[in-house]
Design a protein around this motif. Structure first.
Motif, short mmCIF file in Angstrom:
data_model
loop_
_atom_site.label_atom_id
_atom_site.label_comp_id
_atom_site.label_asym_id
_atom_site.label_seq_id
_atom_site.Cartn_x
_atom_site.Cartn_y
_atom_site.Cartn_z
N MET A 1 0.84 -1.19 0.00
CA MET A 1 0.00 0.00 0.00
C MET A 1 0.89 1.25 0.00
SD MET A 1 -2.99 0.88 2.63
CE MET A 1 -4.16 2.08 2.17
N VAL A 2 0.54 2.21 -0.82
CA VAL A 2 1.29 3.45 -0.92
C VAL A 2 0.80 4.40 0.17
CG1 VAL A 2 1.79 5.43 -2.38
CG2 VAL A 2 1.60 3.17 -3.39
N THR A 3 1.74 4.95 0.91
CA THR A 3 1.38 5.89 1.96
C THR A 3 1.12 7.26 1.36
OG1 THR A 3 3.64 6.58 2.38
CG2 THR A 3 2.83 4.66 3.61
N ARG A 4 0.45 8.08 2.13
CA ARG A 4 0.15 9.44 1.69
C ARG A 4 1.43 10.22 1.42
NH1 ARG A 4 -4.42 12.77 4.62
NH2 ARG A 4 -5.60 12.45 2.74
N GLY A 5 2.44 10.05 2.26
CA GLY A 5 3.73 10.74 2.08
C GLY A 5 4.43 10.30 0.80
N ALA A 6 4.39 9.00 0.50
CA ALA A 6 5.02 8.49 -0.72
C ALA A 6 4.30 9.01 -1.96
CB ALA A 6 5.05 6.97 -0.70
N ALA A 7 2.99 9.05 -1.89
CA ALA A 7 2.20 9.56 -3.02
C ALA A 7 2.49 11.05 -3.24
CB ALA A 7 0.72 9.34 -2.78
N ARG A 8 2.58 11.79 -2.16
CA ARG A 8 2.88 13.22 -2.26
C ARG A 8 4.27 13.43 -2.86
NH1 ARG A 8 1.57 17.85 1.96
NH2 ARG A 8 -0.41 16.94 1.47
N GLN A 9 5.24 12.63 -2.43
CA GLN A 9 6.60 12.76 -2.97
C GLN A 9 6.63 12.42 -4.46
OE1 GLN A 9 9.68 10.30 -1.29
NE2 GLN A 9 11.28 11.44 -2.32
N ALA A 10 5.93 11.37 -4.85
CA ALA A 10 5.88 10.98 -6.26
C ALA A 10 5.24 12.10 -7.09
CB ALA A 10 5.12 9.68 -6.44
N ALA A 11 4.18 12.68 -6.58
CA ALA A 11 3.52 13.77 -7.30
C ALA A 11 4.43 14.99 -7.41
CB ALA A 11 2.21 14.14 -6.60
N SER A 12 5.12 15.30 -6.32
CA SER A 12 6.05 16.44 -6.33
C SER A 12 7.18 16.22 -7.33
CB SER A 12 6.63 16.67 -4.93
OG SER A 12 5.63 17.07 -4.04
N MET A 13 7.73 15.02 -7.33
CA MET A 13 8.80 14.71 -8.28
C MET A 13 8.30 14.80 -9.72
SD MET A 13 11.69 14.24 -6.73
CE MET A 13 12.66 13.29 -7.88
N GLY A 14 7.08 14.33 -9.96
CA GLY A 14 6.49 14.43 -11.29
C GLY A 14 6.33 15.87 -11.73
N LEU A 15 5.87 16.72 -10.81
CA LEU A 15 5.73 18.14 -11.13
C LEU A 15 7.08 18.80 -11.39
CD1 LEU A 15 2.96 19.18 -8.58
CD2 LEU A 15 2.76 19.12 -11.08
N LEU A 16 8.08 18.44 -10.60
CA LEU A 16 9.43 19.01 -10.81
C LEU A 16 10.00 18.55 -12.15
CD1 LEU A 16 10.84 18.72 -7.19
CD2 LEU A 16 10.32 20.85 -8.42
N LEU A 17 9.81 17.27 -12.49
CA LEU A 17 10.28 16.78 -13.78
C LEU A 17 9.56 17.50 -14.92
CD1 LEU A 17 11.93 14.91 -15.58
CD2 LEU A 17 10.11 13.22 -15.33
N ALA A 18 8.25 17.67 -14.78
CA ALA A 18 7.48 18.37 -15.82
C ALA A 18 8.00 19.80 -15.98
CB ALA A 18 6.00 18.38 -15.46
N LEU A 19 8.30 20.46 -14.88
CA LEU A 19 8.84 21.81 -14.95
C LEU A 19 10.19 21.82 -15.66
CD1 LEU A 19 8.75 24.83 -14.30
CD2 LEU A 19 9.67 24.27 -12.02
N ALA A 20 11.05 20.86 -15.34
CA ALA A 20 12.37 20.78 -15.98
C ALA A 20 12.21 20.56 -17.49
CB ALA A 20 13.20 19.64 -15.36
N VAL A 21 11.29 19.71 -17.88
CA VAL A 21 11.06 19.45 -19.31
C VAL A 21 10.52 20.69 -20.01
CG1 VAL A 21 9.63 18.13 -20.93
CG2 VAL A 21 10.82 16.95 -19.07
N VAL A 22 9.56 21.37 -19.38
CA VAL A 22 9.01 22.60 -19.97
C VAL A 22 10.09 23.66 -20.10
CG1 VAL A 22 7.41 24.52 -19.53
CG2 VAL A 22 6.62 22.16 -19.31
N LEU A 23 10.93 23.81 -19.09
CA LEU A 23 12.02 24.79 -19.17
C LEU A 23 13.00 24.43 -20.29
CD1 LEU A 23 12.70 25.45 -15.38
CD2 LEU A 23 11.75 27.06 -17.04
#
Length: 174
Positions: free
Chosen positions: A1-23
């Motif tokens: 089971m994925v914890t809330r903290g792990a899900a939040r970290q995965a989402a944050s990393m996804g957003l940071l990667l998306a920002l890096a790609v857009v930049l």
């Protein structure tokens, strides 16, 4: 089971990667800076990597760096992907090493990272071309690394509050 903290970290990393790609994409749309040597770029996506090294840690920065190189591989081909990988990974390792000292400013972390990035790319180019001739370009790239590393440091400091909101981490450093 994925914890809330792990899900939040995965989402944050996804957003940071998306920002890096857009930049990265946005930088590719910018005109070449006048009087700049061939191949010299600002490296806007390195803002995200520098932030990750300083705030999230080396593991997260390496993850973003590897995924950024994968994006370059998919969009620009094997040679560009290999050169991006070598420059990016060496840059992250150097920034992580110098970040162990709290006395080193964001400016010097960024400049050291930019120099390492350029050196890693030259090493990759030399391997790819099977020639050491690429290293004749090293002085030009080291000087440009100081300029571009300075710009990246300034932009990272400006973007730090927004990046911290994305990653849900505390206050920015220094």
């Amino acid at each position: 089971m994925v914890t809330r903290g792990a899900a939040r970290q995965a989402a944050s990393m996804g957003l940071l990667l998306a920002l890096a790609v857009v930049l990265n994409i946005a930088e590719g749309m910018l005109p070449v800076l006048p009087a700049m040597p061939p191949g010299v770029r600002l490296g806007l996506s390195n803002i995200v990597v520098l932030y990750c090294v300083m705030i999230l840690g080396g593991k997260e920065a390496l993850t973003i760096g590897l995924l950024k190189s994968g994006f370059v591989l998919l969009t620009r081909g094997a040679a560009a992907g290999f050169i991006s990988f070598c420059g990016g990974i060496l840059s992250i390792l150097v920034m992580a090493a110098v970040s162990k000292s709290r006395k080193i400013s964001i400016l010097w972390k960024s400049i050291c990272g930019a120099m390492a990035h350029n050196l890693g790319q030259l090493l990759a180019a030399a391997l790819y071309l099977k020639s050491g001739m690429a290293f004749y370009y090293l002085p030009v790239l080291l000087v440009s690394a100081v300029m571009m590393g300075t710009a990246t440091a300034v932009l990272t400091k400006v973007m730090m509050p927004a990046l911290s909101r994305i990653a849900k981490k505390g206050p920015h450093p220094e």
